[in-house]
Design a protein around this motif. Structure first.
Motif, mmCIF file in Angstrom:
data_model
loop_
_atom_site.group_PDB
_atom_site.id
_atom_site.type_symbol
_atom_site.label_atom_id
_atom_site.label_comp_id
_atom_site.label_asym_id
_atom_site.label_seq_id
_atom_site.Cartn_x
_atom_site.Cartn_y
_atom_site.Cartn_z
ATOM 1 N N ARG A 1 65.834 67.323 29.074
ATOM 2 C CA ARG A 1 64.764 66.341 29.234
ATOM 3 C C ARG A 1 64.609 65.495 27.980
ATOM 4 O O ARG A 1 64.309 64.311 28.057
ATOM 5 C CB ARG A 1 63.450 67.074 29.527
ATOM 6 C CG ARG A 1 63.084 66.955 30.974
ATOM 7 C CD ARG A 1 61.937 67.827 31.274
ATOM 8 N NE ARG A 1 60.668 67.259 30.823
ATOM 9 C CZ ARG A 1 59.505 67.729 31.238
ATOM 10 N NH1 ARG A 1 59.478 68.718 32.097
ATOM 11 N NH2 ARG A 1 58.390 67.200 30.802
ATOM 12 N N TRP A 2 64.798 66.116 26.854
ATOM 13 C CA TRP A 2 64.696 65.376 25.609
ATOM 14 C C TRP A 2 65.921 64.483 25.431
ATOM 15 O O TRP A 2 65.817 63.305 25.078
ATOM 16 C CB TRP A 2 64.526 66.349 24.449
ATOM 17 C CG TRP A 2 64.785 65.773 23.086
ATOM 18 C CD1 TRP A 2 65.628 66.276 22.153
ATOM 19 C CD2 TRP A 2 64.205 64.601 22.501
ATOM 20 N NE1 TRP A 2 65.607 65.500 21.028
ATOM 21 C CE2 TRP A 2 64.743 64.456 21.216
ATOM 22 C CE3 TRP A 2 63.275 63.647 22.948
ATOM 23 C CZ2 TRP A 2 64.403 63.426 20.352
ATOM 24 C CZ3 TRP A 2 62.939 62.614 22.095
ATOM 25 C CH2 TRP A 2 63.486 62.507 20.811
ATOM 26 N N ASN B 1 65.630 61.542 27.556
ATOM 27 C CA ASN B 1 64.314 60.899 27.490
ATOM 28 C C ASN B 1 64.468 59.375 27.389
ATOM 29 O O ASN B 1 65.368 58.859 26.739
ATOM 30 C CB ASN B 1 63.567 61.434 26.258
ATOM 31 C CG ASN B 1 62.187 60.819 26.102
ATOM 32 O OD1 ASN B 1 62.053 59.694 25.693
ATOM 33 N ND2 ASN B 1 61.172 61.580 26.463
ATOM 34 N N LEU C 1 65.506 59.939 34.164
ATOM 35 C CA LEU C 1 64.760 60.884 34.985
ATOM 36 C C LEU C 1 63.728 60.185 35.868
ATOM 37 O O LEU C 1 63.017 60.837 36.621
ATOM 38 C CB LEU C 1 64.078 61.914 34.085
ATOM 39 C CG LEU C 1 65.092 62.790 33.339
ATOM 40 C CD1 LEU C 1 64.409 63.632 32.282
ATOM 41 C CD2 LEU C 1 65.859 63.668 34.320
ATOM 42 N N LEU D 1 63.386 70.400 34.884
ATOM 43 C CA LEU D 1 63.986 69.122 34.497
ATOM 44 C C LEU D 1 63.273 67.937 35.150
ATOM 45 O O LEU D 1 62.934 66.965 34.480
ATOM 46 C CB LEU D 1 65.473 69.126 34.872
ATOM 47 C CG LEU D 1 66.281 67.924 34.392
ATOM 48 C CD1 LEU D 1 66.251 67.846 32.872
ATOM 49 C CD2 LEU D 1 67.714 68.001 34.871
ATOM 50 N N THR D 2 63.057 68.016 36.450
ATOM 51 C CA THR D 2 62.492 66.852 37.148
ATOM 52 C C THR D 2 61.214 67.183 37.891
ATOM 53 O O THR D 2 60.535 66.281 38.379
ATOM 54 C CB THR D 2 63.489 66.308 38.181
ATOM 55 O OG1 THR D 2 63.661 67.300 39.202
ATOM 56 C CG2 THR D 2 64.828 66.005 37.551
ATOM 57 N N ALA E 1 56.767 72.538 29.345
ATOM 58 C CA ALA E 1 57.339 71.332 29.948
ATOM 59 C C ALA E 1 56.360 70.685 30.897
ATOM 60 O O ALA E 1 56.298 69.462 31.003
ATOM 61 C CB ALA E 1 58.624 71.697 30.698
ATOM 62 N N VAL F 1 54.880 65.098 30.225
ATOM 63 C CA VAL F 1 56.268 64.737 30.004
ATOM 64 C C VAL F 1 56.439 63.831 28.787
ATOM 65 O O VAL F 1 57.383 63.947 28.037
ATOM 66 C CB VAL F 1 56.838 64.032 31.243
ATOM 67 C CG1 VAL F 1 58.321 63.750 31.052
ATOM 68 C CG2 VAL F 1 56.614 64.884 32.475
ATOM 69 N N TYR G 1 58.620 66.496 21.027
ATOM 70 C CA TYR G 1 59.919 67.072 21.346
ATOM 71 C C TYR G 1 60.474 67.933 20.224
ATOM 72 O O TYR G 1 61.280 68.816 20.453
ATOM 73 C CB TYR G 1 60.904 65.970 21.732
ATOM 74 C CG TYR G 1 60.822 65.666 23.193
ATOM 75 C CD1 TYR G 1 61.416 66.523 24.101
ATOM 76 C CD2 TYR G 1 60.135 64.566 23.665
ATOM 77 C CE1 TYR G 1 61.311 66.278 25.464
ATOM 78 C CE2 TYR G 1 60.025 64.305 25.009
ATOM 79 C CZ TYR G 1 60.625 65.170 25.906
ATOM 80 O OH TYR G 1 60.524 64.931 27.226
#
Lengths: 285, 280, 338
Positions: free
Chosen positions: A117-118, A121, A142, A227-228, B235, B239, B244
């Motif tokens: 995810r990072w 990003n 994403l 993740l999503t 998480a 978002v 991070y």
């Protein structure tokens, strides 16, 4: 008799963990148990199943899950074979590299999903930073349905290819080296020996990998959740996530059990299809 | 002629190996890098590598509430317990299975293979119900029971392959010398199966360290969370505003024990899985 | 290398005798053993001789209790032990592979069984030291089996069996993992150890020379039955049937079918060159063995093996005769001696 006695504790736990849930779902799928029934089970016959057949989201998720499984397992197989062939050759430092390549497989999916995810990003992740420094526009990996799906596949391929490679490597090690030597003496090129010697002899291993990985990929859950979250607009939602949402968010346990069973049926069909395919390939060979 | 050809081959292979390592380790190295950068340095992109290095992300994560090491401790406890349970149940079962032929073996073996392949995520709802009815939620000891159950199929298959590989005369001689079953296992069979037991135990530990859906539904008290649901909770919080750097520090911390285990037991894991694949 | 008196201290105190009565064992519809009767006296060594797959190892496993018979009884000193679990039979077995515990030192291999049976530590150490000395393994106590030679491994296996103080001593092809020269060297040693005790010994082998060299009596086993049981001399001088005749004696006996429905058996070493009478033969091929020559000759009755002390060349023609008492006659249809 004593053999059964030694197996009994393990078999009992297995029955409790694997068989009992499926029986429970079979019963639960014939009940309404949701907020509307005060979370108490009420028999409703086949209502849940009728709802399942007409549930667009279930079928959409089924399609997405199947597409995800086929594409990612296919990529893992090709890539894993490449890894295995490379790791099968003799070179210095091979042992260390074998271990290091296993690392993605050993890490918790949730941990690495967070990492992805990072990395993906928008706009601060390293990939977008790179794109921007090249003067390109950043990509909403994403946030777009298509890209989010591809990112999920990539993360899954990254994580499980080492496992596929390890099993295929085991298969490669079972092929006697003199077969290759004999084939080379007859004038076969390395490319030909891959197709005529390696792949046919690897077929049982490929089959096991496919069976194992397809079943696991059809049950994809951790990766999607972290993740999503199934988004955007449930474009990456898998069946397992849908079943989970039905139970834990919509508190509709009867229907959640039905979705699980529906998924189980799809799993059985795909496994049977795979078995048939294997049979056909075997007969032809 | 053939010399340069061989050199070119070796060069190509080195390039491929480098690519392979980049692919496997790159994302993790990026996490490591991120975890050591200050928030400003991250948001400003690649602006200068000279400054911006910090351990603050680690101190943040470790001093949170609950501190991150708490999750790792929970995961370690559950991992150790479920490994123990699994081995205690799987060893006798695998032994009996390896010493039996015929229909029983075929049936149990087939069932175990099917269960090993089964995507266990399908089971979480019913297991949650069991946990609720028996009051097992928010209990790390209880959580290791389903983990043991889910690990059993693969564990039994791997261990029974290892039992089957031991020469049968060793046990027969011990039998003639008056060893009981427990003594045969303790003195003869298990010491010879060290690598198989180690790799099986390690796989179980990995599984329970990484397991997500059941931990997610069985545990709700934040000081009891294991690593996977804790990560998901971080998480899920938000978002875009989440720091991070702290994320990355958490992923690095969560990966370190596994990295250590993998490096320590690399031979056993590869051998154990390979054997399982051949027998399976 | 050893004397019987020292050995007897480590074997069973009370003499035992072993009887197998009508033993049967089937696997599926195939009879592995079909009514085997044998008796072994205390201190006697009986060799079970037969080709591979004849069921001789099965006999051992039945005696040890590692396998159960479908019919018949096993008696030890008159006690019926057919149903007794192996741990309580007090039987020792030397396996073909020796079955040494690879993860333990030689000394540990020897003492672990006693430890499990509750023998006190001091006594264990004493016994292990004694038996190591006896079998010339004194320096080997701390080694692992993998660090020993084949012959040393065999002696460790023997030592372990001796420490069991067995009421019956079983050996399953203990020589087959050794090379030919070592086998001949070890035979007298093995015989000294086995014959020193008072326990009956059952020794399985497929090598007739080994059986003749070690055993007091030999039982020839084929098709799940005992074809003949007797001293090596008896089996050599009066084989009960064609199977035994073919199995005992090297080179193999010549078997000549006769017009009267019998088979005439003549051992190669009993043929002699004669000036008249006998069979006219021509030398086809020869192997030179130093003291003797092994010849294959053509006769009107077929090809014959002949062990000859002289020096003949290929193509030589002569006449072969034999003494009347060296003739063996068998019924062609049944194979039995007549």
């Amino acid at each position: 008799m004593s053999a059964l006695l030694l197996m009994a504790p393990a078999l009992l736990l297995l029955l409790a963990v694997f068989v009992w849930p499926l029986l429970d779902y079979a019963w639960l799928s014939l009940q309404a148990q949701s907020v509307f029934t005060g979370l108490q089970p009420e028999p409703v016959g086949l209502a849940n199943w009728q709802r399942l057949l007409a549930d667009g989201r279930f079928w959409q998720d089924a399609g997405q899950t199947l597409r995800f499984a086929v594409v990612s397992v296919g990529l893992e197989l090709v890539l894993g074979l490449g890894f295995a062939l490379l790791l099968h050759q003799r070179w210095r430092g091979r042992g260390v590299v074998r271990t290091l390549t296993l690392l993605p497989w050993a890490l918790p999916t949730t941990v690495m999903a967070l990492g992805w995810r990072w990395i993906f990003n928008d706009p601060n992740g390293p990939i977008n930073a790179l794109l921007q420094s090249l003067g390109l526009a950043s990509v909403p990996f994403l946030a777009s349905p298509q890209l989010a799906w591809q990112t999920t596949v990539l993360a899954d391929v990254w994580k499980t290819t080492p496992f596929v490679a390890l099993l295929l490597l085991a298969g490669l090690q079972m092929i006697p080296a003199d077969l290759y030597e004999a084939f080379a003496l007859e004038g076969g090129s390395p490319w030909q020996s891959l197709w005529r010697v390696t792949l046919p002899l690897l077929r049982p291993y490929i089959f096991i990998v496919l069976l194992f990985r397809l079943a696991q990929a059809l049950g994809v859950f951790d990766l999607v959740v972290v993740l999503t979250g199934g988004g955007p607009a449930s474009s990456t939602e898998s069946l397992a996530v849908y079943a989970y949402l039905n139970a834990m968010r919509f508190l509709d346990f009867g229907y959640s059990a039905t979705v699980m069973l529906g998924m189980f049926v799809l799993l059985l069909i795909s496994s049977a299809g795979l078995l048939l395919l294997q049979r056909r390939v075997q007969v032809r060979a | 002629m053939s010399g340069t050809h061989r050199q070119r081959m070796a060069l190509g292979r080195s390039a491929l190996v480098a690519l392979l390592l980049l692919w496997s380790l790159g994302p993790m190295l990026w996490q490591l890098y991120t975890s050591l950068r200050s928030a400003d340095a991250l948001l400003l992109g690649s602006a200068g590598l000279g400054g911006g290095w910090t351990l603050a992300n680690y101190t943040d994560v470790l001093s949170g509430d609950p501190p991150f090491w708490r999750y790792m401790l929970n995961s370690t406890v559950v991992g150790a317990l479920s490994t123990l349970f699994t081995l205690a149940l799987a060893i006798p079962c695998a032994y009996a299975l390896s010493r039996r032929g015929g229909l029983l073996r075929l049936l149990v073996g087939g069932g175990l293979l099917a269960a090993a392949v089964f995507p266990y995520v399908l089971l979480f709802l019913a297991l949650l119900e069991v946990a609720r009815q028996l009051g097992l939620a928010n209990n790390l000891l209880a959580l290791s029971l389903p983990y043991a159950g889910l690990s059993l199929p693969l564990a039994v298959l791997l261990l029974q392959a290892a039992f089957a590989e031991l020469p049968v005369e060793l046990e027969e001689n011990a039998l003639l010398e008056g060893f009981s079953l427990l003594q045969r296992l303790r003195w003869i069979l298990l010491p010879l199966m060290g690598p198989a037991v180690a790799s099986t135990g390690l796989l179980v530990f990995l599984f329970s360290w990484n397991e997500f859906p059941i931990a997610l539904t069985w545990l709700s008290r934040s000081e009891l969370l294991t690593l996977a649901p804790a990560m998901a909770r971080i998480a899920g919080s938000s978002v875009f505003t989440v720091p991070y750097g702290a994320f990355a520090a958490a992923t690095v911390l969560g990966s370190l024990p596994l990295l250590a285990l993998l490096l320590l037991f690399q031979r056993q894991i590869v051998a154990g899985l390979t054997q399982g694949a051949i027998k399976g | 290398m050893t004397t019987p008196t020292t050995i007897s201290t480590t074997t069973a105190a009370a003499p035992a005798s072993l009887r197998l009565e009508n033993l049967g064992r089937r696997i599926g519809d195939r009879a592995i053993l079909d009514g085997v009767n044998l008796a072994v006296a205390p201190g006697e060594c009986l060799a079970l001789l037969g080709p591979s797959g004849c069921g001789k190892s099965t006999v051992l496993r039945l005696i040890a209790g590692l396998d159960a018979p479908d019919a018949g009884r096993i008696l030890l000193d008159g006690d019926d032990i057919t149903e007794r679990p192996p741990a309580r039979r007090q039987v020792a077995m030397v396996f073909q592979s020796y079955a040494l515990y690879p993860h333990l030192s030689v000394a540990r291999n020897l003492s672990l069984g006693m430890e499990v049976r509750g023998v006190p530590r001091g006594e264990r150490d004493r016994e292990v030291a004694t038996v190591l000395q006896l079998l010339q393994l004194a320096e080997m106590g701390q080694r692992r089996p993998a660090e020993l030679s084949g012959g040393q491994r065999q002696r460790v296996a023997l030592a372990r069996a001796l420490l069991r103080r067995p009421r019956v001593f079983l050996l399953d092809e203990p020589m087959s993992n050794l090379d030919a020269q070592l086998r001949e060297e070890l035979r007298p040693q093995l015989r000294a150890i086995l014959c020193g005790g008072s326990a009956p010994v059952v020794y399985v082998t497929h090598d007739q020379q080994e059986a003749m060299g070690i055993a007091d009596r030999i039982a020839v086993l084929q098709d799940g039955r005992v074809q003949q049981c007797g001293t090596p001399q008896e089996l050599y001088q009066a084989p009960a049937n064609l199977i035994v005749a073919g199995f005992i004696g090297r080179p193999q006996i010549n078997l000549l079918p006769q017009p009267d429905g019998t088979v005439l058996g003549l051992r190669p070493e009993h043929l002699v060159a004669v000036t008249e009478g006998g069979l006219p033969v021509r030398v086809l091929s020869r192997e030179w063995h130093g003291a003797s020559q092994q010849l294959l000759v053509a006769s009107p009755q077929g090809e014959l093996r002949w062990t000859c002390a002289g020096n003949l060349s290929i193509g030589a023609e002569l006449r072969l005769g034999w003494a009347r008492e060296h003739e063996h006659r068998f019924v062609q249809t049944t194979g039995q001696r007549c």
